[in-house]
Design an enzyme around this catalytic site. Structure first.
Site, PDB file in Angstrom:
ATOM      1  N   ASP A 471       1.803   1.678   6.771  1.00  0.00           N
ATOM      2  CA  ASP A 471       2.032   2.929   6.382  1.00  0.00           C
ATOM      3  C   ASP A 471       2.663   3.025   4.783  1.00  0.00           C
ATOM      4  OD1 ASP A 471       2.895   5.578   6.042  1.00  0.00           O
ATOM      5  OD2 ASP A 471       3.708   5.794   7.738  1.00  0.00           O
ATOM      6  N   ASP A 541      -0.026  13.972   7.575  1.00  0.00           N
ATOM      7  CA  ASP A 541       1.213  14.538   8.395  1.00  0.00           C
ATOM      8  C   ASP A 541       1.525  15.412   9.217  1.00  0.00           C
ATOM      9  OD1 ASP A 541       2.360  11.685   8.387  1.00  0.00           O
ATOM     10  OD2 ASP A 541       3.792  12.348   7.817  1.00  0.00           O
TER      11      ASP A 541
HETATM   12  C1  DGJ Z   1       4.773   9.019   7.534  1.00  0.00           C
HETATM   13  C2  DGJ Z   1       3.618   8.987   8.620  1.00  0.00           C
HETATM   14  O1  DGJ Z   1       2.992   9.625   8.267  1.00  0.00           O
HETATM   15  C3  DGJ Z   1       3.532   9.532  10.264  1.00  0.00           C
HETATM   16  O2  DGJ Z   1       2.788   8.949  11.180  1.00  0.00           O
HETATM   17  C4  DGJ Z   1       5.158   8.317  10.758  1.00  0.00           C
HETATM   18  O3  DGJ Z   1       4.105   7.103  10.578  1.00  0.00           O
HETATM   19  C5  DGJ Z   1       6.233   8.629   9.990  1.00  0.00           C
HETATM   20  N1  DGJ Z   1       5.502   7.803   8.546  1.00  0.00           N
HETATM   21  C6  DGJ Z   1       6.943   6.997  10.277  1.00  0.00           C
HETATM   22  O4  DGJ Z   1       8.400   7.048   9.290  1.00  0.00           O
END
Ligand code: DGJ
Length: 744
Positions: A471, A541
């Protein structure tokens, strides 16, 4: 060989069965562009195709022609592809052809991801050397043409062949001049939670730019543009794609000059870039990939999908079926302990998922997003038995284990920051901005990369981990390379991303069996550069199925379905609060690298049955869904956006899977009708519908139909035939089209 050099006209013609790219050296020594598009015959002189740009100068030093690498200060008043600042402060560059060499295959670019060949016969390249006699600046234009892909790749290497240092202030990977402006420009724009929405507008005089200045390619705009002729559809008409294999700050731009010529520029964003080039030093640009098609926007997408899936993605997962993942994030967030993780994983295994991914919150002392990034050791308060034991416990259910990391970040509240505050990006004497309570590590500092290789490598080597979600959750502010001298600060952003690539390179080499998923708060770094290391990316997300229709449609313009991670999440949806049927959520996520983002224990008995059936259904068809030919049949960006339809065709043509989606139910809607594409007109196909309950719909569409009929008339969704089943908002149906008899 697909590159022809005509000595007499000093013309280079790169071609394959589908297209041509032609350049020529003028008598003045300048290298001009003549053509990109329709396949032209070889053995022909195309010097008549050159067009002059608008100029107010009559005695100009340089010709304002369609230069392959336009420079500044030349009388060509359009934007330049290369600008420099010489030691004397001047910026004039006059590039003249010195020679060229043909290369079999396609060379790698030092330090940068790029498309590649496995066999030298797959492509041919030409490296053309241009020199600025006054300063000794030397440019190597590397252009490659694939035999089997209607694509041209271009990267530029600049060498300071003079005796004084100079600064590069603009280095575009490509500037493509087109002889007219009768184009409409599609870009992929958005924000967090609504990535890659399609924007389409005709070109007008002046410049239209897409760019990132935040350190990553970003949510707002993708490093890609598509030009298409008015009236072009998904299946017909001329279209040009330009995509940059790069994950940092980029610029993608179209400029129309007063004479109606169009110039496309694609490369590193110049306002946040300045590269000091000492005598003898070289700078290599990222790779630009151009695609051309006369089979519409879908033709351009076909090219990128195949090329990126087969010759950009690499490693052991390139050709393997992607596992069905259950990711813990929306199911547990930070709230878990060993038993909860084990229960989620065994619940996931029981449903048929193949990999359980433990997302954020397993390290340091991270109960929320306010601490611990950088402290990559397991949080023994939550997971007292440690990672190896937890992984074994998870794996004992017959499911693989994956883990979340965010290596480029550090929390101000972390051991790492206490020990190495100087590793966090920040301009001297100024406060650092916290975003999501975190700072960015300076990836331009090799010591940081070495450290991360060691600590992340230790985690990945400590247990049987088969999947990593990498990430990156913030934009870079107060940019400053903590180890760079003042006159090299303009290099920070590019050096940052080179550091990221280097870390990816080392970790993917050390752990070749791990499947990497890239992520940046969803699709904030979904770009071809990342795909060269991580074969798949978290698309957004926003997991709401209705929002995903637009996000996945836009993303599919360039990126193959195998690269788009798409998960079913709980209802009400956590991002928008919408309640959609669970089969609708799956029908959308099927068109991607499929999985779940929920707590299995929170499902009721009916939902568990549906999920089991969804996974079984997907696994049996994932070869087609992940590696088949993807077509957009109805776009959510057209009309009122109420309907969408997608299609995937198996490589051998034996089956196709069609997804149909309707956002809102309306009174007396009349049948929805949409035509299929890519089938054999003379073949017969059995039609079935998923979920299977819709018998009336199957009958209405007939149990067996001809390819011609399905393509000319289409499938229809008739509310009457469907009785009450198609009523209600957020409907989706999957049609399976199986070939039962061949043409003839
Ligand atoms: C942002 C990501 O896009 C999510 O899927 C998740 O992994 C969160 N970060 C975790 O902090």
């Amino acid at each position: 060989m697909p590159i022809e050099w005509l000595e007499e006209g000093r013309q280079l013609h790169l071609y394959n069965d589908a297209m041509s790219y032609v350049m020529r050296v003028l008598a003045s020594g300048r290298l001009v562009h003549l053509h990109f598009g329709t396949r032209l015959s070889t053995g022909t002189d195309y010097s008549h195709l050159t067009r002059r740009a608008f100029t107010a100068l009559y005695n100009q030093v340089l010709d304002p022609e369609m230069l392959e690498l336009p420079t500044a200060g030349s009388g060509d008043a359009r934007v330049a592809a290369l600008t420099v600042e010489h030691a004397d402060g001047s910026g004039v560059v006059d590039l003249v052809y010195r020679g060229h060499r043909l290369l079999p295959g396609k060379p790698d670019l030092p330090g940068l991801p790029s498309t590649y060949v496995e066999d030298a016969d797959e492509a041919e390249s030409v490296e053309i050397t241009l020199v600025d006699g006054h300063s000794g600046l030397e440019v190597a234009l590397l252009t490659s043409v694939y035999r089997e892909h209607p694509a041209i790749t271009r990267s530029v290497r600049i060498t300071n062949g003079g005796i004084e240092p100079l600064a590069l202030t603009t280095v575009m990977s490509i500037a493509l001049d087109l002889p007219d402006d009768d184009w409409s420009l599609i870009s992929l724009t958005g924000a967090w939670g609504r990535e890659n929405h399609i924007t389409d507008a005709p070109l007008i005089r002046g410049r239209r730019s897409l760019a990132s200045t935040q350190g990553s390619s970003g949510h707002r705009q993708n490093p890609f543009i598509l030009l298409h002729r008015p009236g072009t559809t998904e299946a017909g008409g001329e279209a040009i794609g330009a995509s940059l294999v790069y994950s940092g700050n980029f610029l993608a731009q179209a400029e129309v000059d007063p004479a109606g010529l169009t110039r496309i520029r694609l490369g590193i964003e110049p306002e946040t870039f300045r590269w000091q080039l000492e005598p003898g030093a070289s700078f290599q640009s990222p790779e630009a990939v151009l695609a051309w098609s006369d089979a519409g926007r879908g033709g351009v997408s076909d090219t990128y999908h195949r090329l990126y899936r087969e010759r950009l993605v690499r490693g052991s997962w390139r050709d393997r079926a992607r596992p069905v993942v259950l990711n813990s994030w929306e199911g547990a967030y930070f709230d878990f302990d060993e038993d909860r993780v084990a229960e989620m994983a065994s619940g996931a295994a029981d449903l048929g998922a193949e990999t359980f991914v433990l997302d954020d919150g397993w390290f340091g002392a991270r109960d929320d997003d306010a601490s611990s990034l950088g402290d990559w050791t397991v949080d023994t308060r939550k997971l007292p038995s440690g990672l190896p034991a937890l992984v074994e416990r998870v794996r004992s259910n017959g499911i693989d284990f994956g883990i979340w990391i965010e290596p480029e970040m550090v929390s101000p509240r972390s051991r790492l920051f206490e020990e190495h505050p100087e590793w966090a990006v920040g301009a001297p004497g100024r406060p650092r901005s916290e975003l999501r309570n975190q700072y960015v590590l300076d990836m331009s500092n090799p010591a940081v990369v070495d450290h991360l290789e060691r600590v992340i490598g230790a985690v990945l080597g400590s247990a049987d981990i088969s999947y990593v979600k990498w990430d990156m959750n913030r934009v870079i502010t107060e940019p400053y390379g903590t180890t760079l001298p003042a006159h090299r600060q303009g290099e920070f952003f590019h050096r940052y991303i080179l550091g990221v690539y280097e870390l990816y390179r080392r970790l993917t080499a050390a752990f070749p069996g791990i499947l990497f998923e890239s992520c940046a708060g969803g699709g904030g770094r979904f770009d071809p550069g990342m795909l060269a290391f991580a074969p798949q990316a978290w698309t957004s997300d926003d997991t709401d199925a209705m929002d995903r229709l637009r996000i996945q449609t836009g993303t599919s313009l360039v990126y193959p379905l195998s690269s788009m991670v798409a998960h079913v999440s709980a209802a009400p949806n956590h991002q928008v609060g919408r309640v959609t049927p669970i089969d609708t959520r799956a029908a959308v996520a099927f068109f991607g690298s499929f999985g779940y983002e929920l707590d299995p224990a929170a499902l009721d008995a009916d939902e568990r049955t549906r999920v089991r059936e969804q996974i079984e259904w997907y696994v049996a068809r994932r070869e087609t869904l992940q590696r088949g030919r993807f077509l957009r049949l109805v776009s959510p960006f057209d009309g009122d956006g109420n309907e969408t339809a997608w299609m995937c065709i198996a490589a051998d043509g034996s089956e196709a899977i069609v997804g149909w989606y309707r956002v809102l139910s309306r009174p007396l809607p009349g049948p929805s009708l949409f035509r299929l594409r890519g089938l054999e007109p003379g073949a017969r196909y059995a039609v079935s519908v998923w979920p299977e309950a819709d018998d009336a719909l199957v009958r209405a569409n007939s149990l067996e139909r001809g390819g011609d009929d399905l393509m000319a008339v289409g499938l229809f969704i008739d509310d009457h035939a469907w009785e009450s089943q198609a009523r209600g908002d957020f409907q989706a149906r999957i049609f399976e089209i199986t070939k039962v008899a061949h043409a003839g």
